[in-house]
Design a protein around this motif. Structure first.
Motif, PDB file in Angstrom:
ATOM      1  N   SER A   1      38.355 -16.510  19.562  1.00  0.00           N
ATOM      2  CA  SER A   1      39.338 -15.502  19.148  1.00  0.00           C
ATOM      3  C   SER A   1      38.754 -14.099  19.279  1.00  0.00           C
ATOM      4  CB  SER A   1      39.763 -15.730  17.692  1.00  0.00           C
ATOM      5  OG  SER A   1      40.565 -16.866  17.599  1.00  0.00           O
ATOM      6  N   ALA A   2      37.510 -13.952  18.842  1.00  0.00           N
ATOM      7  CA  ALA A   2      36.878 -12.615  18.869  1.00  0.00           C
ATOM      8  C   ALA A   2      36.808 -12.080  20.300  1.00  0.00           C
ATOM      9  CB  ALA A   2      35.487 -12.693  18.245  1.00  0.00           C
ATOM     10  N   VAL A   3      36.427 -12.945  21.236  1.00  0.00           N
ATOM     11  CA  VAL A   3      36.327 -12.525  22.646  1.00  0.00           C
ATOM     12  C   VAL A   3      37.719 -12.186  23.188  1.00  0.00           C
ATOM     13  CG1 VAL A   3      35.733 -13.315  24.978  1.00  0.00           C
ATOM     14  CG2 VAL A   3      34.252 -13.883  23.053  1.00  0.00           C
ATOM     15  N   PHE A   4      38.670 -13.036  22.858  1.00  0.00           N
ATOM     16  CA  PHE A   4      40.038 -12.845  23.351  1.00  0.00           C
ATOM     17  C   PHE A   4      40.629 -11.534  22.828  1.00  0.00           C
ATOM     18  CE2 PHE A   4      44.676 -13.908  22.730  1.00  0.00           C
ATOM     19  CZ  PHE A   4      45.018 -13.834  24.068  1.00  0.00           C
TER      20      PHE A   4
ATOM     21  N   ILE B   1      52.710 -19.704  18.575  1.00  0.00           N
ATOM     22  CA  ILE B   1      51.844 -18.753  17.861  1.00  0.00           C
ATOM     23  C   ILE B   1      51.748 -19.149  16.387  1.00  0.00           C
ATOM     24  CG2 ILE B   1      51.726 -16.354  17.026  1.00  0.00           C
ATOM     25  CD1 ILE B   1      52.858 -15.499  19.780  1.00  0.00           C
ATOM     26  N   ALA B   2      52.882 -19.607  15.821  1.00  0.00           N
ATOM     27  CA  ALA B   2      52.885 -20.007  14.410  1.00  0.00           C
ATOM     28  C   ALA B   2      51.908 -21.160  14.173  1.00  0.00           C
ATOM     29  CB  ALA B   2      54.298 -20.406  14.000  1.00  0.00           C
ATOM     30  N   ASP B   3      51.928 -22.154  15.065  1.00  0.00           N
ATOM     31  CA  ASP B   3      51.018 -23.300  14.899  1.00  0.00           C
ATOM     32  C   ASP B   3      49.569 -22.911  15.197  1.00  0.00           C
ATOM     33  OD1 ASP B   3      53.788 -24.826  15.599  1.00  0.00           O
ATOM     34  OD2 ASP B   3      52.453 -26.059  14.369  1.00  0.00           O
ATOM     35  N   TYR B   4      49.410 -21.988  16.142  1.00  0.00           N
ATOM     36  CA  TYR B   4      48.060 -21.477  16.450  1.00  0.00           C
ATOM     37  C   TYR B   4      47.490 -20.795  15.204  1.00  0.00           C
ATOM     38  CZ  TYR B   4      44.581 -18.617  19.067  1.00  0.00           C
ATOM     39  OH  TYR B   4      43.444 -18.025  19.534  1.00  0.00           O
TER      40      TYR B   4
ATOM     41  N   PRO C   1      43.345 -13.263  13.877  1.00  0.00           N
ATOM     42  CA  PRO C   1      43.100 -12.443  15.083  1.00  0.00           C
ATOM     43  C   PRO C   1      43.574 -13.032  16.412  1.00  0.00           C
ATOM     44  CG  PRO C   1      41.068 -12.790  13.846  1.00  0.00           C
ATOM     45  CD  PRO C   1      42.135 -13.493  13.106  1.00  0.00           C
ATOM     46  N   GLY C   2      43.282 -14.298  16.686  1.00  0.00           N
ATOM     47  CA  GLY C   2      43.645 -14.872  17.990  1.00  0.00           C
ATOM     48  C   GLY C   2      45.155 -14.940  18.174  1.00  0.00           C
ATOM     49  N   ALA C   3      45.842 -15.477  17.144  1.00  0.00           N
ATOM     50  CA  ALA C   3      47.307 -15.581  17.214  1.00  0.00           C
ATOM     51  C   ALA C   3      47.931 -14.193  17.296  1.00  0.00           C
ATOM     52  CB  ALA C   3      47.828 -16.331  15.988  1.00  0.00           C
ATOM     53  N   ASP C   4      47.344 -13.259  16.550  1.00  0.00           N
ATOM     54  CA  ASP C   4      47.858 -11.885  16.572  1.00  0.00           C
ATOM     55  C   ASP C   4      47.690 -11.259  17.959  1.00  0.00           C
ATOM     56  OD1 ASP C   4      48.794  -9.419  15.245  1.00  0.00           O
ATOM     57  OD2 ASP C   4      46.767  -8.705  15.686  1.00  0.00           O
TER      58      ASP C   4
ATOM     59  N   GLN D   1      43.367 -18.273  27.541  1.00  0.00           N
ATOM     60  CA  GLN D   1      43.270 -18.489  26.104  1.00  0.00           C
ATOM     61  C   GLN D   1      43.963 -19.781  25.680  1.00  0.00           C
ATOM     62  OE1 GLN D   1      41.418 -17.026  24.080  1.00  0.00           O
ATOM     63  NE2 GLN D   1      42.178 -17.576  22.041  1.00  0.00           N
ATOM     64  N   SER D   2      44.780 -20.352  26.558  1.00  0.00           N
ATOM     65  CA  SER D   2      45.501 -21.574  26.169  1.00  0.00           C
ATOM     66  C   SER D   2      44.514 -22.693  25.812  1.00  0.00           C
ATOM     67  CB  SER D   2      46.460 -22.020  27.276  1.00  0.00           C
ATOM     68  OG  SER D   2      45.731 -22.424  28.412  1.00  0.00           O
ATOM     69  N   THR D   3      43.303 -22.670  26.383  1.00  0.00           N
ATOM     70  CA  THR D   3      42.310 -23.717  26.064  1.00  0.00           C
ATOM     71  C   THR D   3      41.851 -23.611  24.607  1.00  0.00           C
ATOM     72  OG1 THR D   3      41.610 -23.828  28.355  1.00  0.00           O
ATOM     73  CG2 THR D   3      40.067 -24.677  26.746  1.00  0.00           C
ATOM     74  N   PRO D   4      41.312 -22.462  24.165  1.00  0.00           N
ATOM     75  CA  PRO D   4      40.965 -22.366  22.741  1.00  0.00           C
ATOM     76  C   PRO D   4      42.186 -22.381  21.822  1.00  0.00           C
ATOM     77  CG  PRO D   4      40.371 -20.328  23.896  1.00  0.00           C
ATOM     78  CD  PRO D   4      40.808 -21.300  24.927  1.00  0.00           C
ATOM     79  N   GLN D   5      43.309 -21.872  22.329  1.00  0.00           N
ATOM     80  CA  GLN D   5      44.532 -21.898  21.502  1.00  0.00           C
ATOM     81  C   GLN D   5      44.945 -23.347  21.220  1.00  0.00           C
ATOM     82  OE1 GLN D   5      47.778 -19.541  23.057  1.00  0.00           O
ATOM     83  NE2 GLN D   5      49.263 -20.437  21.672  1.00  0.00           N
ATOM     84  N   TYR D   6      44.821 -24.173  22.246  1.00  0.00           N
ATOM     85  CA  TYR D   6      45.140 -25.596  22.079  1.00  0.00           C
ATOM     86  C   TYR D   6      44.188 -26.222  21.050  1.00  0.00           C
ATOM     87  CZ  TYR D   6      45.286 -30.590  23.223  1.00  0.00           C
ATOM     88  OH  TYR D   6      45.361 -31.963  23.150  1.00  0.00           O
ATOM     89  N   ALA D   7      42.887 -25.911  21.176  1.00  0.00           N
ATOM     90  CA  ALA D   7      41.897 -26.479  20.241  1.00  0.00           C
ATOM     91  C   ALA D   7      42.220 -26.077  18.811  1.00  0.00           C
ATOM     92  CB  ALA D   7      40.496 -25.996  20.627  1.00  0.00           C
ATOM     93  N   ALA D   8      42.629 -24.825  18.618  1.00  0.00           N
ATOM     94  CA  ALA D   8      42.967 -24.364  17.268  1.00  0.00           C
ATOM     95  C   ALA D   8      44.262 -25.012  16.785  1.00  0.00           C
ATOM     96  CB  ALA D   8      43.103 -22.844  17.260  1.00  0.00           C
ATOM     97  N   THR D   9      45.223 -25.147  17.708  1.00  0.00           N
ATOM     98  CA  THR D   9      46.531 -25.695  17.325  1.00  0.00           C
ATOM     99  C   THR D   9      46.420 -27.144  16.871  1.00  0.00           C
ATOM    100  OG1 THR D   9      47.596 -24.216  18.911  1.00  0.00           O
ATOM    101  CG2 THR D   9      48.894 -26.097  18.165  1.00  0.00           C
TER     102      THR D   9
END
Lengths: 99, 349
Positions: free
Chosen positions: A56-59, B86-89, B151-154, B251-259
């Protein structure tokens, strides 16, 4: 981007967790082994959580940079308000109010 | 009638008599030379060339509306899909941050230095030995704050809103919204001035008509300016929006991991073959489909933006126009597929 590297780490953590799960869920394992596997899984899961935060921080930094560049294009010719004529009229309106 | 002047204020060459007599502006002793007379062919070609130039300039000034429409549709499909994602992320990202707060931290010695054991491994201790958070760290904000998104979802949300603002500007220019805006504002001024100045009420009606005339008079120039600005905005903005699309796709890769974070925890904590394990895995697989559709939409959006940029760069390219129109149908099926995937996922217990 470090997404690929972090994804490899993530997959490696998954692999290690899978091995530990096998130890934890093996009816032949003694209680100490199962407890130890459970604790090790927690540590690896924490590492997975840490990766989410790192990504997230990098993104965020990259998005901020890209958005700033796009906004610079959009406002380069005062396109944010679109209407230069409209803005001039707004100034006239303010002048009319002041009289 | 004043003779036309050059930029430096002189009228040497352009003076009708001098030009007629072929006197070049080369000093007092310059030779007299007669300009070559226009041929009959040149005279006949002139109106054709002028017409051709007019047609070409009109073609350059056109907004490629089918491509703009196709791109806008693609973006709207991405934005629609991204909303629930984004909500699930955010839920997964916040849970990960919360868990990180509760994770063991590296111990420090009395001097404040990080502690390592004899093998060089860090010595870990419980951060919350009494079961509550004894300290607050700004880095915990993402997990704890209820204001806004983590932060990431935002960042995903802000990236999409940034592209939306850019698209709005494009559409506003393409639709000449500033002309109507100016008409409304000008009429409003006339009314306000009429109300402010005693005795000016009678002139208000005339002023209203005049305001309309002024805007009508300026309209062609404003429209032409809009076309030029549209073209520049597409050409300059294209690489920036593409870069944002690539960031979202990567970002879909880490977003998927977080989701799937909470689901994967369930799957990891339950033994293989158990009902809870199976249910978690089914949901994770459904998220795979959602992310695949989302990335497909991002790819379509990128293609549409490329087509818009190409159409602006080559206004007369008919094959590009045909491709954009053909692509509009397939996009709707993508969007429908994504909506079905999310609905299926939500329906699962």
């Amino acid at each position: 981007m470090n997404v690929n590297r972090n994804n490899e780490i993530r997959l490696e953590l998954e692999r290690q967790i899978a091995e530990l799960r096998a130890q934890r869920d093996d009816p032949g394992s003694d209680a100490a082994t199962q407890r130890s596997a459970r604790e090790a899984i927690r540590v690896l899961q924490a590492a997975q959580d840490q990766l989410i935060g790192d990504d997230s921080a990098v993104f965020v930094a990259r998005v901020n940079q890209a958005l700033a560049e796009l906004e610079e294009v959009r406002t380069r010719h005062n396109l944010d308000a679109v209407s230069a004529l409209g803005r001039s009229i707004e100034r006239l309106r303010a002048a009319a109010r002041a009289t | 009638v004043l003779p036309r002047e050059n930029c430096d204020g002189s009228n040497a060459v352009n003076h009708p008599r001098r030009r007629r007599e072929g006197i070049a502006n080369r000093g007092p002793h310059a030779e007299r030379t007669l300009p070559p007379p226009d041929t009959k062919e040149e005279i006949m070609l002139r109106p054709i060339l002028v017409s051709l130039l007019l047609v070409l300039s009109a073609a350059c000034a056109q907004v490629p509306k089918p491509q703009l429409q196709a791109y806008s549709e693609a973006f709207q499909a991405v934005q629609t899909a991204a909303g629930p994602m984004i909500a699930d992320y955010a839920i997964g990202e916040r849970a990960a941050a919360m868990a990180a707060m509760d994770a063991p931290i590296q111990a420090r010695d009395e001097g404040g230095n990080l502690k390592f054991n004899a093998k060089g491994d860090p010595v870990m201790v419980d951060r919350n030995p009494n079961g509550y958070f004894a300290d607050f760290r700004p880095t915990d904000t993402a997990a704890l704050s209820t204001i806004g998104l983590p932060p990431g979802a935002d960042a995903v949300d802000r990236a999409l809103r940034g592209i939306a603002a850019y698209n709005d500007t494009l559409v506003a220019l393409a639709e000449d919204r500033n002309v109507d805006e100016a008409r409304g504002q000008l009429r409003s001024i006339v009314t306000e001035v009429g109300a402010l100045i005693p005795g000016a009420e009678a002139a208000t009606a005339v002023g209203q008509s005049l305001a309309g005339l002024v805007v009508d008079f300026l309209k062609p120039a404003v429209q032409q300016d809009n076309r030029a600005m549209f073209r520049q905005l597409v050409l300059d903005g294209h690489p920036k929006v593409i870069s944002l699309i690539h960031l979202l796709r990567d970002q879909s890769t880490p977003q998927y991991a977080a989701t799937i974070r909470n689901l994967s925890r369930k799957a990891q904590d339950e033994p293989n073959g158990s009902e809870a394990h199976k249910a978690a895995i089914e949901k994770i697989e459904a998220w795979q489909v959602v992310f695949a559709d989302y990335v497909t939409l991002l790819t379509v959006m990128e293609t549409r933006l490329d087509q818009l940029e190409l159409a602006v760069r080559n206004p007369k390219s008919q094959p590009v126009l045909a491709r954009a129109q053909a692509g509009a149908v397939e996009l709707r099926s993508y969007a429908d597929g994504l909506r079905r995937s999310i609905a299926q996922l939500r329906a699962k217990p």
